[in-house]
Design a protein around this motif. Structure first.
Motif, short mmCIF file in Angstrom:
data_model
loop_
_atom_site.label_atom_id
_atom_site.label_comp_id
_atom_site.label_asym_id
_atom_site.label_seq_id
_atom_site.Cartn_x
_atom_site.Cartn_y
_atom_site.Cartn_z
N MET A 1 -2.58 6.29 -4.98
CA MET A 1 -2.96 7.44 -4.16
C MET A 1 -4.48 7.65 -4.12
SD MET A 1 -1.32 9.42 -2.30
CE MET A 1 0.16 10.39 -1.95
N LEU A 2 -4.95 7.90 -2.94
CA LEU A 2 -6.37 8.23 -2.79
C LEU A 2 -6.59 9.66 -3.27
CD1 LEU A 2 -8.78 6.68 -1.34
CD2 LEU A 2 -8.46 8.34 0.48
N LEU A 114 -0.79 -11.16 -9.04
CA LEU A 114 -0.54 -10.35 -7.85
C LEU A 114 -1.71 -9.43 -7.53
CD1 LEU A 114 1.57 -9.48 -5.68
CD2 LEU A 114 2.34 -7.74 -7.30
N GLN A 117 -4.78 -10.79 -5.78
CA GLN A 117 -4.65 -10.91 -4.33
C GLN A 117 -4.85 -9.55 -3.65
OE1 GLN A 117 -1.19 -13.26 -2.92
NE2 GLN A 117 -0.79 -13.69 -5.07
N VAL A 118 -4.29 -8.53 -4.28
CA VAL A 118 -4.43 -7.19 -3.72
C VAL A 118 -5.89 -6.75 -3.71
CG1 VAL A 118 -3.82 -4.76 -3.99
CG2 VAL A 118 -2.10 -6.52 -4.41
N SER A 121 -7.79 -8.57 -0.95
CA SER A 121 -7.50 -8.10 0.40
C SER A 121 -8.13 -6.73 0.65
CB SER A 121 -6.00 -8.07 0.64
OG SER A 121 -5.41 -6.98 0.00
N ALA A 122 -8.13 -5.90 -0.36
CA ALA A 122 -8.76 -4.58 -0.22
C ALA A 122 -10.27 -4.75 -0.06
CB ALA A 122 -8.45 -3.71 -1.43
N VAL A 125 -11.32 -5.62 3.34
CA VAL A 125 -11.37 -4.48 4.25
C VAL A 125 -12.65 -3.67 4.03
CG1 VAL A 125 -10.30 -2.29 4.86
CG2 VAL A 125 -8.87 -4.30 4.47
N TYR A 126 -12.91 -3.35 2.77
CA TYR A 126 -14.06 -2.50 2.47
C TYR A 126 -15.39 -3.18 2.82
CZ TYR A 126 -10.72 0.42 -0.05
OH TYR A 126 -9.67 1.23 -0.37
N MET B 88 -2.30 4.48 0.65
CA MET B 88 -3.05 5.34 -0.25
C MET B 88 -3.07 6.79 0.21
SD MET B 88 -6.24 2.95 -1.42
CE MET B 88 -6.72 3.87 -2.90
N MET B 115 -7.84 3.69 5.89
CA MET B 115 -6.67 3.50 5.03
C MET B 115 -5.53 2.74 5.72
SD MET B 115 -7.41 4.32 2.09
CE MET B 115 -9.17 4.50 1.80
N GLN B 117 -6.09 0.16 7.58
CA GLN B 117 -6.46 -1.24 7.33
C GLN B 117 -6.12 -1.66 5.91
OE1 GLN B 117 -10.46 -2.43 8.80
NE2 GLN B 117 -10.61 -0.36 9.61
N VAL B 118 -6.39 -0.76 4.98
CA VAL B 118 -6.12 -1.07 3.58
C VAL B 118 -4.61 -1.25 3.36
CG1 VAL B 118 -6.24 -0.20 1.21
CG2 VAL B 118 -8.15 0.18 2.77
N SER B 121 -3.47 -4.60 4.78
CA SER B 121 -3.87 -5.76 4.00
C SER B 121 -3.05 -5.85 2.71
CB SER B 121 -5.37 -5.71 3.69
OG SER B 121 -5.64 -4.75 2.70
N ALA B 122 -2.76 -4.70 2.12
CA ALA B 122 -1.94 -4.69 0.91
C ALA B 122 -0.52 -5.15 1.25
CB ALA B 122 -1.91 -3.30 0.29
N VAL B 125 -0.12 -8.79 1.50
CA VAL B 125 0.00 -9.46 0.20
C VAL B 125 1.41 -9.31 -0.35
CG1 VAL B 125 -0.75 -9.43 -2.22
CG2 VAL B 125 -2.43 -9.18 -0.38
N TYR B 126 1.91 -8.10 -0.34
CA TYR B 126 3.23 -7.83 -0.93
C TYR B 126 4.35 -8.55 -0.16
CZ TYR B 126 0.83 -4.24 -3.66
OH TYR B 126 -0.01 -3.58 -4.50
#
Lengths: 135, 135
Positions: A1-2, A114, A117-118, A121-122, A125-126, B88, B115, B117-118, B121-122, B125-126
């Motif tokens: 959670m953000l 795992l 990879q996450v 990918s994050a 984006v950032y 998130m 978010m 996009q995030v 991308s997550a 992966v999953y």
DNA sequence: TTTTACCCTATAGTTTTAGTAGATTATCTA
DNA sequence: TAGATAATCTACTAAAACTATAGGGTAAAA
């Protein structure tokens, strides 16, 4: 959670980026416009300033303002300042690395595999988003 | 941050996937082998069973076992069961959507934009990882 | 009757999200 | 120049939520 801290921080940055010139904008204005508790926002803007993302001016006509162009403010920086590590586990963190106390072998760890990879990918984006891209 | 619940759950699933046959493995064995508080693991395995990822057997020779092949257990499922929404923020969640109470217009929201996009991308992966890929 | 999962409750600790009270500094006005 | 005003800055406190764990008892299978 953000966290709301990050959410509010992002909204505040966006608000400041939309302002015509770079004149100081008061906390109260941002808080009101973005529906944020003023006192909470106050502390958020303070950490953004302390981390070199914002400038501030006291007294009448004071407030907060961007000290860089939106296109030069990367989401990697913003997220690390507000939310902390981008990785979901310390053992895959670039800037906040820490070994797991359980887990004898990182290479063998499925979670590590795992989450690596996450993280990537994050990060992708950032790295590909600046404040300017969010307007 | 990834919760320990998710971390431990993933490790337990991995442990079970590595087992030769599909005979039941006791909680205590997993806990000991993966350095996990047994009581905590107990509740984790229970939620995994309730969500159709594990089977269990009581009494002597009992324990937990996978009820699908590792290659058929997707990380999207595991993460949603253990960690909750992949997004998130609720406003970009596919399975747990919720409107933000601040934020008049989602389309205009910078946080939403980022978010989304995030999340994608997550999710990518999953979706591309099954339990078999983590061995 | 032993062994195991199952279920419920409590709780210490931490993090999040604020609120309160006041100090400090810059600007404006008389 | 003095004082009023407007704003940030700082520190402390606190409620609420969440996390990670422990304890003790129940039910089912062998």
């Amino acid at each position: 959670m953000l966290s709301k801290k990050t959410k509010y921080g992002l909204k505040a940055l966006t608000y400041l980026a939309k302002v015509e010139g770079r004149e100081p904008i008061q906390i109260a204005e941002i808080a009101k416009h973005e529906n944020i508790s003023q006192k909470f926002l106050e502390s958020i803007l303070l950490t953004l300033r302390r981390n070199g993302l914002l400038g501030s001016k006291k007294g009448k006509g004071g407030g907060y303002y961007l000290i860089k162009e939106p296109k030069d403010i990367h989401m990697t920086t913003v997220m690390r300042v507000l939310e902390g590590p981008i990785a979901m586990v310390p053992c895959v963190s670039l800037n906040f690395y820490e070994k797991c106390d359980d887990c004898p072998d990182e290479e063998e760890c499925s979670v590590h595999k795992l989450m690596l990879q996450v993280r990537d990918s994050a990060l992708d984006v950032y790295r590909n988003n600046t404040l300017a891209d969010l307007l």
